[in-house]
Motif scaffolding. Structure first.
Motif, PDB file in Angstrom:
ATOM      1  N   VAL A 147      51.482  30.815  26.755  1.00 58.12           N
ATOM      2  CA  VAL A 147      50.665  31.366  27.835  1.00 58.12           C
ATOM      3  C   VAL A 147      50.433  30.206  28.801  1.00 58.12           C
ATOM      4  N   PRO A 148      51.281  30.062  29.808  1.00 57.89           N
ATOM      5  CA  PRO A 148      51.307  28.834  30.616  1.00 57.89           C
ATOM      6  C   PRO A 148      49.969  28.465  31.249  1.00 57.89           C
ATOM      7  N   LEU A 149      49.605  27.205  31.110  1.00 56.79           N
ATOM      8  CA  LEU A 149      48.358  26.715  31.681  1.00 56.79           C
ATOM      9  C   LEU A 149      48.369  26.818  33.205  1.00 56.79           C
ATOM     10  N   PHE A 150      49.538  26.576  33.818  1.00 62.07           N
ATOM     11  CA  PHE A 150      49.573  26.613  35.283  1.00 62.07           C
ATOM     12  C   PHE A 150      49.240  28.002  35.816  1.00 62.07           C
ATOM     13  N   LEU A 151      49.530  29.044  35.038  1.00 60.18           N
ATOM     14  CA  LEU A 151      49.141  30.395  35.445  1.00 60.18           C
ATOM     15  C   LEU A 151      47.654  30.625  35.205  1.00 60.18           C
ATOM     16  N   ARG A 152      47.133  30.130  34.093  1.00 52.29           N
ATOM     17  CA  ARG A 152      45.714  30.317  33.792  1.00 52.29           C
ATOM     18  C   ARG A 152      44.820  29.582  34.786  1.00 52.29           C
ATOM     19  N   LYS A 153      45.360  28.557  35.423  1.00 46.48           N
ATOM     20  CA  LYS A 153      44.592  27.823  36.427  1.00 46.48           C
ATOM     21  C   LYS A 153      44.495  28.575  37.752  1.00 46.48           C
ATOM     22  N   ARG A 154      45.247  29.655  37.888  1.00 47.36           N
ATOM     23  CA  ARG A 154      45.280  30.381  39.155  1.00 47.36           C
ATOM     24  C   ARG A 154      44.175  31.427  39.283  1.00 47.36           C
ATOM     25  N   PHE A 155      43.356  31.587  38.255  1.00 43.50           N
ATOM     26  CA  PHE A 155      42.256  32.545  38.340  1.00 43.50           C
ATOM     27  C   PHE A 155      41.032  31.978  37.623  1.00 43.50           C
ATOM     28  N   LEU A 170      42.319  39.437  30.787  1.00 42.52           N
ATOM     29  CA  LEU A 170      43.688  39.906  30.606  1.00 42.52           C
ATOM     30  C   LEU A 170      44.256  40.446  31.913  1.00 42.52           C
ATOM     31  N   ALA A 171      43.468  41.205  32.650  1.00 42.44           N
ATOM     32  CA  ALA A 171      43.923  41.736  33.940  1.00 42.44           C
ATOM     33  C   ALA A 171      44.234  40.598  34.901  1.00 42.44           C
ATOM     34  N   ALA A 172      43.392  39.564  34.914  1.00 47.03           N
ATOM     35  CA  ALA A 172      43.617  38.429  35.809  1.00 47.03           C
ATOM     36  C   ALA A 172      44.878  37.662  35.425  1.00 47.03           C
ATOM     37  N   TYR A 173      45.097  37.509  34.131  1.00 46.40           N
ATOM     38  CA  TYR A 173      46.301  36.794  33.685  1.00 46.40           C
ATOM     39  C   TYR A 173      47.559  37.580  34.032  1.00 46.40           C
ATOM     40  N   VAL A 174      47.550  38.871  33.768  1.00 49.55           N
ATOM     41  CA  VAL A 174      48.723  39.698  34.079  1.00 49.55           C
ATOM     42  C   VAL A 174      48.992  39.686  35.585  1.00 49.55           C
ATOM     43  N   ASP A 175      47.944  39.738  36.391  1.00 45.03           N
ATOM     44  CA  ASP A 175      48.124  39.688  37.841  1.00 45.03           C
ATOM     45  C   ASP A 175      48.729  38.356  38.275  1.00 45.03           C
ATOM     46  N   ALA A 176      48.246  37.258  37.703  1.00 47.78           N
ATOM     47  CA  ALA A 176      48.777  35.943  38.056  1.00 47.78           C
ATOM     48  C   ALA A 176      50.242  35.821  37.648  1.00 47.78           C
ATOM     49  N   ARG A 177      50.556  36.338  36.488  1.00 45.42           N
ATOM     50  CA  ARG A 177      51.951  36.282  36.030  1.00 45.42           C
ATOM     51  C   ARG A 177      52.836  37.193  36.877  1.00 45.42           C
ATOM     52  N   ARG A 182      57.129  37.808  40.723  1.00 42.11           N
ATOM     53  CA  ARG A 182      57.539  38.554  41.912  1.00 42.11           C
ATOM     54  C   ARG A 182      58.103  37.648  43.000  1.00 42.11           C
ATOM     55  N   TYR A 183      57.540  36.462  43.144  1.00 43.75           N
ATOM     56  CA  TYR A 183      57.954  35.575  44.231  1.00 43.75           C
ATOM     57  C   TYR A 183      58.718  34.348  43.747  1.00 43.75           C
ATOM     58  N   HIS A 184      59.198  34.406  42.528  1.00 41.07           N
ATOM     59  CA  HIS A 184      59.938  33.268  41.987  1.00 41.07           C
ATOM     60  C   HIS A 184      61.253  33.069  42.744  1.00 41.07           C
ATOM     61  N   LYS A 185      61.692  31.828  42.853  1.00 39.06           N
ATOM     62  CA  LYS A 185      62.925  31.533  43.584  1.00 39.06           C
ATOM     63  C   LYS A 185      64.167  32.071  42.878  1.00 39.06           C
ATOM     64  N   ARG A 186      64.050  32.293  41.559  1.00 37.90           N
ATOM     65  CA  ARG A 186      65.195  32.809  40.813  1.00 37.90           C
ATOM     66  C   ARG A 186      65.137  34.337  40.747  1.00 37.90           C
ATOM     67  N   THR A 187      66.195  34.971  41.213  1.00 38.39           N
ATOM     68  CA  THR A 187      66.264  36.430  41.246  1.00 38.39           C
ATOM     69  C   THR A 187      66.053  37.027  39.865  1.00 38.39           C
ATOM     70  N   GLN A 188      66.611  36.378  38.857  1.00 39.07           N
ATOM     71  CA  GLN A 188      66.520  36.899  37.493  1.00 39.07           C
ATOM     72  C   GLN A 188      65.068  37.029  37.043  1.00 39.07           C
ATOM     73  N   THR A 196      55.177  42.965  33.700  1.00 39.05           N
ATOM     74  CA  THR A 196      53.789  42.996  34.149  1.00 39.05           C
ATOM     75  C   THR A 196      53.414  44.357  34.730  1.00 39.05           C
ATOM     76  N   GLU A 197      54.366  45.046  35.330  1.00 44.34           N
ATOM     77  CA  GLU A 197      54.092  46.399  35.816  1.00 44.34           C
ATOM     78  C   GLU A 197      53.766  47.330  34.654  1.00 44.34           C
ATOM     79  N   CYS A 198      54.479  47.181  33.560  1.00 45.60           N
ATOM     80  CA  CYS A 198      54.205  47.970  32.352  1.00 45.60           C
ATOM     81  C   CYS A 198      52.797  47.686  31.842  1.00 45.60           C
ATOM     82  N   PHE A 199      52.428  46.413  31.763  1.00 48.24           N
ATOM     83  CA  PHE A 199      51.108  46.054  31.242  1.00 48.24           C
ATOM     84  C   PHE A 199      50.001  46.575  32.161  1.00 48.24           C
ATOM     85  N   ARG A 200      50.223  46.478  33.460  1.00 48.32           N
ATOM     86  CA  ARG A 200      49.245  47.008  34.415  1.00 48.32           C
ATOM     87  C   ARG A 200      49.054  48.511  34.225  1.00 48.32           C
ATOM     88  N   GLN A 201      50.149  49.212  34.001  1.00 48.63           N
ATOM     89  CA  GLN A 201      50.082  50.655  33.805  1.00 48.63           C
ATOM     90  C   GLN A 201      49.253  50.999  32.572  1.00 48.63           C
TER      91      GLN A 201
END
Length: 223
Positions: A147-155, A170-177, A182-188, A196-201
């Motif tokens: 569970v990456p720390l750099f993501l947890r620091k974003r909220f 959990l909602a904040a973590y899923v949103d950050a991830r 969504r905006y990662h430089k790698r298409t994959q 994350t869309e599944c988890f949000r649903q």
């Protein structure tokens, strides 16, 4: 913590291999290694050449699988040099998973030890008790190695172990991830927002205990 392990694993298998049962023999080459290098990704829930593949094969050799002798010469090379072009190695991995039940048994034990158990321990350490939290954390463990720390620091939401509310954290973590993917430089990786869309649903329909079945995963109903 009442976590439906088999159900969660089926969901992650669908994300990883396109099959709820997991494609034990699936081997792909992807440019998701260090500095964008290519590497082998293999197995039921997909482990990587630059990650834990060597440990999986060490377990298989120790279990005296049918292809142990053939795979043994490759062990010391994994992680030391690229085996992306070693077709013999690729073929051995695929055949072992297809033909030898020992490989499938070892993979189940391996993914438990390296991904499932650390995910559950993380949940316990941070006070997360819902089944949906188990799913989200296990997915992060498989997909990102934790569970990456750099993501947890974003909220700013805190986990229950720090006095916070589990559902809000959990909602904040899923949103950050989600935003990271969504905006990662790698298409994959951008394509992985299906996770994350599944988890949000599931959060939106209040499925915190994962008892509302099925769960839709990339258009497939998982029971």
């Amino acid at each position: 913590m009442d976590i439906p392990k088999d159900f969660i694993i089926r969901i992650i298998n669908q994300f990883e291999t396109g099959s709820p049962e997991g494609a034990y023999d699936k081997l792909v080459i992807q440019d998701d290694g260090i500095n964008g290098t290519y590497q082998i990704t293999y197995g039921r829930s997909q482990t990587t050449e630059q990650g834990n593949l060597r440990y999986l094969l060490e377990m298989y050799v120790e279990a005296q699988g049918a292809y142990s002798t053939d795979l043994l010469p490759f062990l010391d090379r994994i992680g030391q040099e690229s085996l992306v072009a070693e077709n013999e190695f690729h073929e051995l991995l695929v055949r072992a998973a297809k033909d030898d039940p020992v490989m499938r048994q070892v993979q189940d034990k391996f993914f438990d030890a390296f991904y499932w158990e650390p995910a559950i321990e993380w949940c316990e350490e941070y006070g997360l008790k819902t089944a949906l939290a188990g799913l989200v954390v296990y997915d992060s463990q498989v997909h990102s190695g934790g569970v990456p720390l750099f993501l947890r620091k974003r909220f700013s939401e805190r986990p229950p172990s720090k006095g916070g509310d589990e559902k809000r954290w959990l909602a904040a973590y899923v949103d950050a991830r989600h935003q990271w993917l969504r905006y990662h430089k790698r298409t994959q990786l951008r394509e992985c927002v299906s996770r994350t869309e599944c988890f949000r649903q599931e959060m939106e329909r209040g499925n915190w205990d994962l008892q509302l079945r099925p769960v839709m995963v990339k258009g497939v109903a998982i029971e």
